[in-house]
Design a protein around this motif. Structure first.
Motif, PDB file in Angstrom:
ATOM      1  N   ASN A 217       0.827  -1.205   0.000  1.00 49.84           N
ATOM      2  CA  ASN A 217       0.000   0.000   0.000  1.00 49.84           C
ATOM      3  C   ASN A 217       0.859   1.252   0.000  1.00 49.84           C
ATOM      4  O   ASN A 217       1.902   1.306   0.650  1.00 49.84           O
ATOM      5  N   GLU A 220      -0.837   7.816   2.279  1.00 49.39           N
ATOM      6  CA  GLU A 220      -1.820   8.821   1.923  1.00 49.39           C
ATOM      7  C   GLU A 220      -1.118  10.080   1.418  1.00 49.39           C
ATOM      8  O   GLU A 220      -0.092  10.501   1.957  1.00 49.39           O
ATOM      9  N   LEU A 280     -12.791   8.279   1.278  1.00 52.00           N
ATOM     10  CA  LEU A 280     -11.715   7.874   0.380  1.00 52.00           C
ATOM     11  C   LEU A 280     -10.375   8.392   0.881  1.00 52.00           C
ATOM     12  O   LEU A 280     -10.299   9.427   1.546  1.00 52.00           O
ATOM     13  N   HIS A 282      -6.611   9.485  -0.559  1.00 51.28           N
ATOM     14  CA  HIS A 282      -5.900   9.835  -1.782  1.00 51.28           C
ATOM     15  C   HIS A 282      -4.494   9.246  -1.767  1.00 51.28           C
ATOM     16  O   HIS A 282      -3.746   9.393  -0.813  1.00 51.28           O
ATOM     17  N   LEU A 283      -4.140   8.582  -2.871  1.00 55.97           N
ATOM     18  CA  LEU A 283      -2.852   7.901  -2.990  1.00 55.97           C
ATOM     19  C   LEU A 283      -1.889   8.610  -3.930  1.00 55.97           C
ATOM     20  O   LEU A 283      -0.743   8.189  -4.081  1.00 55.97           O
ATOM     21  N   GLU A 287      -5.877   9.186  -7.534  1.00 59.74           N
ATOM     22  CA  GLU A 287      -6.310   7.813  -7.311  1.00 59.74           C
ATOM     23  C   GLU A 287      -6.631   7.631  -5.831  1.00 59.74           C
ATOM     24  O   GLU A 287      -5.901   8.116  -4.961  1.00 59.74           O
ATOM     25  N   TYR A 288      -7.703   6.903  -5.540  1.00 60.79           N
ATOM     26  CA  TYR A 288      -8.200   6.759  -4.175  1.00 60.79           C
ATOM     27  C   TYR A 288      -8.486   5.291  -3.864  1.00 60.79           C
ATOM     28  O   TYR A 288      -8.938   4.528  -4.718  1.00 60.79           O
ATOM     29  N   ARG A 289      -8.236   4.915  -2.612  1.00 58.15           N
ATOM     30  CA  ARG A 289      -8.740   3.660  -2.079  1.00 58.15           C
ATOM     31  C   ARG A 289      -9.890   3.962  -1.129  1.00 58.15           C
ATOM     32  O   ARG A 289     -10.061   5.100  -0.669  1.00 58.15           O
ATOM     33  N   GLU A 295      -5.498  -1.118  -0.974  1.00 60.78           N
ATOM     34  CA  GLU A 295      -5.525  -0.793  -2.404  1.00 60.78           C
ATOM     35  C   GLU A 295      -6.042  -1.952  -3.243  1.00 60.78           C
ATOM     36  O   GLU A 295      -5.874  -1.962  -4.462  1.00 60.78           O
ATOM     37  N   ARG A 297      -8.903  -2.350  -4.059  1.00 59.67           N
ATOM     38  CA  ARG A 297      -9.728  -1.672  -5.074  1.00 59.67           C
ATOM     39  C   ARG A 297      -9.580  -0.168  -4.951  1.00 59.67           C
ATOM     40  O   ARG A 297      -9.559   0.370  -3.831  1.00 59.67           O
ATOM     41  N   THR A 298      -9.423   0.473  -6.094  1.00 58.80           N
ATOM     42  CA  THR A 298      -9.218   1.922  -6.144  1.00 58.80           C
ATOM     43  C   THR A 298      -9.988   2.502  -7.317  1.00 58.80           C
ATOM     44  O   THR A 298     -10.458   1.785  -8.213  1.00 58.80           O
ATOM     45  N   GLN A 300      -9.490   6.022 -10.003  1.00 54.54           N
ATOM     46  CA  GLN A 300      -8.625   7.121 -10.415  1.00 54.54           C
ATOM     47  C   GLN A 300      -9.367   8.008 -11.392  1.00 54.54           C
ATOM     48  O   GLN A 300      -9.946   7.517 -12.374  1.00 54.54           O
TER      49      GLN A 300
END
Length: 332
Positions: A217, A220, A280, A282-283, A287-289, A295, A297-298, A300
């Motif tokens: 992972n 953030e 959510l 933010h990565l 893109e977000y998980r 992660e 599922r995400t 973007q």
């Protein structure tokens, strides 16, 4: 449009469980546990896509130290939802346990003391997607045990001792049993898998973490309010996308529902019909998980161009499945 990428010939997980480093002070752990036992703990509960579920039918009780929203009454492991995991009031009373948790180099999700009563045998079960393939780990620090307390994990009997630090792959079939006369109590810590966490494993596991089917992972990545607002969109998603334990492949041909991505407070949320809300995380690169999950599922967002796009992804180790959908901008 959908796509899949994967690698092959990766090394397997060396074993169903392994002792980690370091060890902890068993005496201090037991003293702090004892200070909390005057409170009657609640039965463990499950967590599903419908929220908190039924209580266990055996004598298996929990005290929540971290839970969604810091709710001290939550005995379930939690999952994706509107609230992040936070500390409960109980953690303020046990400073050594806080030190133990602070030493773990990974984001913490649910943390619970879990007490299995005497003469109690749990049923065989699995915890779907609680393993490094999906970016999630479950760690145990035994605090109180006896010779009749056994964890049977993938057919192997384990008798972990107080102060030891263990990882188990609980996506495999397992059960807990206590044929002794005293409670068996473990500190159970759910974490996201990170390179720092992998470093706690013995050398014999490092090849697996370097080249195996492991989902690491990302940290953030903060966003500004302006960055969040320009991503507000509405788009179709498969009706199973939010079901983190589901294995349905991403497909444009599957039943769809309309999702709304918008800023709420200082973060983005995903809203689905029926007042279902998911915070959510933010990565980076929009893109977000799902908060409360990995992660695995995400989504973007690509906001520029004549038609904004959203790429939905599910992951299992090195395998990545994608579905690209067209989005509609929301008015600012």
């Amino acid at each position: 449009m959908s796509s899949t990428t994967s690698l092959v010939d990766s090394p397997p997980m060396p074993a169903e469980g392994v002792r980690l480093k370091p060890s902890f002070d068993a005496g201090r752990l037991l003293r702090e546990l004892t200070s909390l036992r005057e409170h009657t703990w609640d039965q463990q509960r499950v967590y599903t896509e419908d929220g908190v579920g039924a209580a266990t039918e055996v004598d298996w009780r929990c005290l929540a130290l971290r839970s969604p929203g810091g709710d001290a009454d939550r005995t379930d492991p939690g999952g994706p939802g509107p609230r992040d995991f936070e500390e409960t009031v109980w953690l303020d009373r046990i400073p050594y346990v806080r030190d133990v948790l602070d030493s773990i180099p990974a984001p913490l999700h649910a943390v619970r003391f879990m007490a299995l009563g005497p003469d109690t045998v749990g049923m065989d079960h699995t915890d779907p997607k609680y393993g490094p393939r999906w970016g999630v780990g479950r760690l145990h620090v035994p605090v109180a045990t006896n010779p009749g307390a056994v964890l049977v994990l993938d057919g192997v009997e384990h008798r972990w001792q107080p102060g030891e630090f263990w990882f188990g792959d609980f996506s495999r079939t397992h059960r807990v049993q206590n044929t002794g006369t005293e409670h068996r109590v473990h500190l159970v810590v759910d974490v996201l898998v990170t390179p720092g966490l992998a470093a706690l494993f013995p050398e014999t596991w490092q090849e697996y973490f370097r080249h195996g089917e492991v989902l690491f992972n990302r940290q953030e990545c903060p966003q500004t309010a302006d960055e969040r607002r320009r991503l507000a969109t509405r788009f179709p998603v498969p009706a199973t996308f939010h079901l983190w334990e589901d294995d349905t492949p991403l497909s444009a041909d599957a039943p769809q529902e309309t999702a709304t991505l918008a800023e709420e407070g200082d973060r983005m949320t995903l809203r689905l019909p029926g007042d279902r809300v998911f915070a959510l995380v933010h990565l980076g690169d929009n893109e977000y998980r799902l908060s409360g999950w990995s992660e695995e599922r995400t989504l973007q967002v690509f906001p520029d161009g004549p038609e904004p796009r959203v790429v939905l992804r599910t992951r299992e180790g090195s395998q990545v499945h994608e579905l690209t959908v067209t989005a509609e901008r929301l008015a600012a």
